[in-house]
Design a protein around this motif. Structure first.
Motif, PDB file in Angstrom:
ATOM      1  N   GLU A  95       0.760  -1.809  -0.191  1.00  0.00           N
ATOM      2  CA  GLU A  95       0.281   0.339   0.401  1.00  0.00           C
ATOM      3  C   GLU A  95       0.652   1.327  -0.218  1.00  0.00           C
ATOM      4  O   GLU A  95       0.177   2.335  -0.681  1.00  0.00           O
ATOM      5  CB  GLU A  95      -0.796  -0.275   1.195  1.00  0.00           C
ATOM      6  CG  GLU A  95      -1.912   0.992   1.898  1.00  0.00           C
ATOM      7  CD  GLU A  95      -2.853   0.793   0.111  1.00  0.00           C
ATOM      8  OE1 GLU A  95      -3.183  -0.300  -0.352  1.00  0.00           O
ATOM      9  OE2 GLU A  95      -3.474   1.609  -0.245  1.00  0.00           O
ATOM     10  N   PRO A  96       1.947   1.060   1.015  1.00  0.00           N
ATOM     11  CA  PRO A  96       2.984   2.613   0.840  1.00  0.00           C
ATOM     12  C   PRO A  96       3.202   3.233  -0.559  1.00  0.00           C
ATOM     13  O   PRO A  96       3.308   4.040  -1.453  1.00  0.00           O
ATOM     14  CB  PRO A  96       3.826   2.896   1.650  1.00  0.00           C
ATOM     15  CG  PRO A  96       3.533   1.080   2.363  1.00  0.00           C
ATOM     16  CD  PRO A  96       2.479  -0.274   1.449  1.00  0.00           C
ATOM     17  N   LEU A  97       3.418   1.898  -1.612  1.00  0.00           N
ATOM     18  CA  LEU A  97       3.795   1.666  -3.145  1.00  0.00           C
ATOM     19  C   LEU A  97       2.633   2.549  -3.591  1.00  0.00           C
ATOM     20  O   LEU A  97       2.891   3.702  -4.911  1.00  0.00           O
ATOM     21  CB  LEU A  97       4.075   0.615  -3.607  1.00  0.00           C
ATOM     22  CG  LEU A  97       4.659   0.813  -5.322  1.00  0.00           C
ATOM     23  CD1 LEU A  97       5.943   1.659  -5.420  1.00  0.00           C
ATOM     24  CD2 LEU A  97       5.005  -0.920  -5.789  1.00  0.00           C
ATOM     25  N   ARG A  98       1.591   1.853  -3.513  1.00  0.00           N
ATOM     26  CA  ARG A  98       0.052   2.272  -4.156  1.00  0.00           C
ATOM     27  C   ARG A  98      -0.101   3.435  -4.348  1.00  0.00           C
ATOM     28  O   ARG A  98      -0.076   4.376  -5.060  1.00  0.00           O
ATOM     29  CB  ARG A  98      -0.920   1.551  -3.760  1.00  0.00           C
ATOM     30  CG  ARG A  98      -2.123   1.155  -4.325  1.00  0.00           C
ATOM     31  CD  ARG A  98      -3.251   0.681  -3.970  1.00  0.00           C
ATOM     32  NE  ARG A  98      -3.183  -0.938  -4.065  1.00  0.00           N
ATOM     33  CZ  ARG A  98      -2.291  -1.719  -4.729  1.00  0.00           C
ATOM     34  NH1 ARG A  98      -3.546  -1.197  -6.230  1.00  0.00           N
ATOM     35  NH2 ARG A  98      -2.200  -2.738  -4.975  1.00  0.00           N
ATOM     36  N   ARG A  99       0.231   4.443  -3.122  1.00  0.00           N
ATOM     37  CA  ARG A  99       0.056   5.489  -2.518  1.00  0.00           C
ATOM     38  C   ARG A  99       0.744   6.764  -2.490  1.00  0.00           C
ATOM     39  O   ARG A  99       0.932   8.250  -3.447  1.00  0.00           O
ATOM     40  CB  ARG A  99       0.018   5.246  -0.635  1.00  0.00           C
ATOM     41  CG  ARG A  99      -1.353   4.868  -0.842  1.00  0.00           C
ATOM     42  CD  ARG A  99      -2.663   5.723  -0.507  1.00  0.00           C
ATOM     43  NE  ARG A  99      -4.052   4.612   1.044  1.00  0.00           N
ATOM     44  CZ  ARG A  99      -3.928   5.691   1.816  1.00  0.00           C
ATOM     45  NH1 ARG A  99      -3.829   6.234   2.292  1.00  0.00           N
ATOM     46  NH2 ARG A  99      -4.543   4.765   2.836  1.00  0.00           N
ATOM     47  N   GLY A 100       2.479   6.315  -2.661  1.00  0.00           N
ATOM     48  CA  GLY A 100       2.992   6.589  -3.221  1.00  0.00           C
ATOM     49  C   GLY A 100       3.248   7.254  -4.476  1.00  0.00           C
ATOM     50  O   GLY A 100       3.860   8.201  -4.688  1.00  0.00           O
ATOM     51  N   ILE A 101       3.005   6.123  -5.289  1.00  0.00           N
ATOM     52  CA  ILE A 101       3.249   6.599  -6.866  1.00  0.00           C
ATOM     53  C   ILE A 101       2.305   7.094  -7.493  1.00  0.00           C
ATOM     54  O   ILE A 101       2.477   7.886  -8.285  1.00  0.00           O
ATOM     55  CB  ILE A 101       3.228   4.528  -7.500  1.00  0.00           C
ATOM     56  CG1 ILE A 101       3.728   4.976  -9.105  1.00  0.00           C
ATOM     57  CG2 ILE A 101       1.122   4.621  -7.835  1.00  0.00           C
ATOM     58  CD1 ILE A 101       4.308   3.240  -9.752  1.00  0.00           C
ATOM     59  N   ALA A 102       0.877   7.683  -7.149  1.00  0.00           N
ATOM     60  CA  ALA A 102       0.076   8.691  -6.995  1.00  0.00           C
ATOM     61  C   ALA A 102       0.258  10.003  -6.502  1.00  0.00           C
ATOM     62  O   ALA A 102       0.174  10.853  -7.377  1.00  0.00           O
ATOM     63  CB  ALA A 102      -0.914   8.483  -6.903  1.00  0.00           C
TER      64      ALA A 102
END
Lengths: 309, 309
Positions: B170-177
């Motif tokens: 989830e940190p990647l999913r939120r970060g990429i946005a």
């Protein structure tokens, strides 16, 4: 006070993992840290029984500092550890939550220099003056002479302090020749010392090597004792399921407190058996529930082994 | 300087044992302790390449103190870690000397309180003023908001500092946005993010989610890059045998240094591939032999993937 000596103290770390699989990556769900090493565990049991205990041995580095901070919070235990330059070892117990089994990883311990060993000997000498009994427990860290326990036993005997030895291998072989009051080998240590896998024979053989009394801890088979008062087998009322880690240290605490209290041998063995069995039942290694202890104290059996000789 | 952020730093401990057997007791023959966590590993590689690096994130307790003492002895690395009350986690890598395989045990990390997180944000803001690039690396410790990396990316972009994100879930999913300049997922992280196990498709999909460039590290298959300049696959000259731990962090160091040096994408990928491959060949995780690096830099291949789209 009762003095316990732990030359290779440890910071005992317990990790809980879902299931230990070699060569995989594991997320540790719970981390518990506790002061450890056999003599420290013996002291914890003695303090829980209400005896004043002093622990000595070595502590050093960041792990030694954590160990001492934790000891400072343990009621009834006085810290007389000697500071050393090298870091106190860690032991890591990995508990598999699926099976309940434990995988143990033990660091070797810090190297003890000659000046550090000399400082310990001075401290030991001073501490003996106030000791009613002393237990010498566990492995030797690198740098400590293999005959160390033999020397410590002679010093205690000269000071008139009864001494119990709980170790294995060459330190046990050398130590026993210095005539300690009690040695407490487990089955593997006893077999290594005597070459015999027949416990009754091996216990008597070990006693002939110099110990005034030998109490062998045989796991689920209880304790086997060869003493100047007679030979006994002591056992809990039934086979117990639980965690055997720390059961031997609880037995040492029972023997030592019984000696200090001037109990006859059968009563000492009852106490050691009950404490050991209560430790097996406790979820945390080396702790015990006083209610279990009281129940087992009433139910443990001591039988004469003279006829089996 | 280059800034690396490691919110969940670690004291990495490596144990060598003869053979790891579950439920047995092991004597550890060798203990090695090293500052760790992905961003710290990236910093070590960058410092070895001659770049000035500052590490930030959290450190606390006795383990955090050991980590900081070791960092102080590492040339080229500036310690800007923010103190916290909880102890920095340990990771224990148990190396089986018989098979060479490693079993990994990772503690969860300290709980970060709101005041500690606020102190970090202030430190990060100050450090960005002198940074030529920033890498945000690894897992989040308990207490840090799951959208933390998205926030840190926005702050870096506002400050005009290019930012690389290396995390998963989830940190990647939120970060990429939040539109980082580069994200570097591994195969598992990429598949989890996009739902696709087809790396070329998944890399392009990840880029559409907001990253300006996506570089997927695919282990022995090398790197797959989707960038504004084009799409490439980069690989070492041959399949390598060795220790893959730390290879991804070496690749991040290659990408980040190439960005700071203003290299075109194919040259950045060559550098990242050569560093990653040199790390695999080194006996100690995350280190590399400069001679291996130089040889692999000359031999790594970068091929255009446009036609495969």
């Amino acid at each position: 006070m009762i003095l316990t000596v732990t030359l290779n103290t440890a910071l005992d770390i317990t990790y809980r993992v879902t299931s230990l699989r070699p060569h995989a990556e594991h997320r540790v769900s719970e981390v518990v840290e506790r002061p450890g090493g056999k003599g420290v565990n013996v002291a914890r049991v003695l303090a829980a029984l209400g005896y004043g205990v002093t622990v000595t041995g070595f502590a050093g580095g960041p792990t030694g500092q954590v160990l001492r901070e934790r000891l400072a919070g343990a009621p009834g235990i006085t810290d007389a550890l000697v500071p050393v330059a090298g870091p106190t070892r860690r032991t890591v117990a990995v508990v598999d939550q699926r099976t309940g089994d434990t995988t143990q990883l033990n660091e070797p311990g810090p190297h003890i220099g000659p000046a550090e060993w000399a400082a310990f000997l001075r401290a030991y000498d001073t501490l003996l003056a106030d000791a009613s009994a002393v237990a010498l427990c566990g492995s030797l860290p690198p740098g400590v002479p293999v005959g160390a326990y033999a020397g410590l036993i002679r010093v205690a005997r000269t000071a008139g302090v009864p001494v119990l030895l709980d170790t294995g291998g060459e330190p046990l072989r050398r130590g026993i020749a210095a005539r300690p009051d009690i040695v407490k080998p487990n089955a593997a240590e006893l077999a290594e010392l005597t070459g015999s896998h027949e416990p009754a024979r091996a216990t008597r053989d070990a006693r002939r090597r110099g110990a005034q009394a030998v109490v062998a801890s045989l796991g689920a088979d209880g304790l086997l004792a060869a003493t100047p008062e007679g030979h006994w087998r002591a056992a809990p009322p039934a086979r117990l399921r639980g965690n055997p880690t720390g059961a031997g240290d609880a037995a040492v605490a029972g023997l030592l407190s019984g000696l200090v209290d001037g109990l006859p041998w059968p009563a000492r063995l009852t106490r050691a058996t009950a404490l050991s069995a209560a430790a097996v039942l406790a979820p945390t290694a080396g702790e015990f529930d006083p209610a279990d202890y009281a129940r087992l104290l009433a139910a443990a059996t001591v039988t004469d082994e003279e006829s089996a000789a």
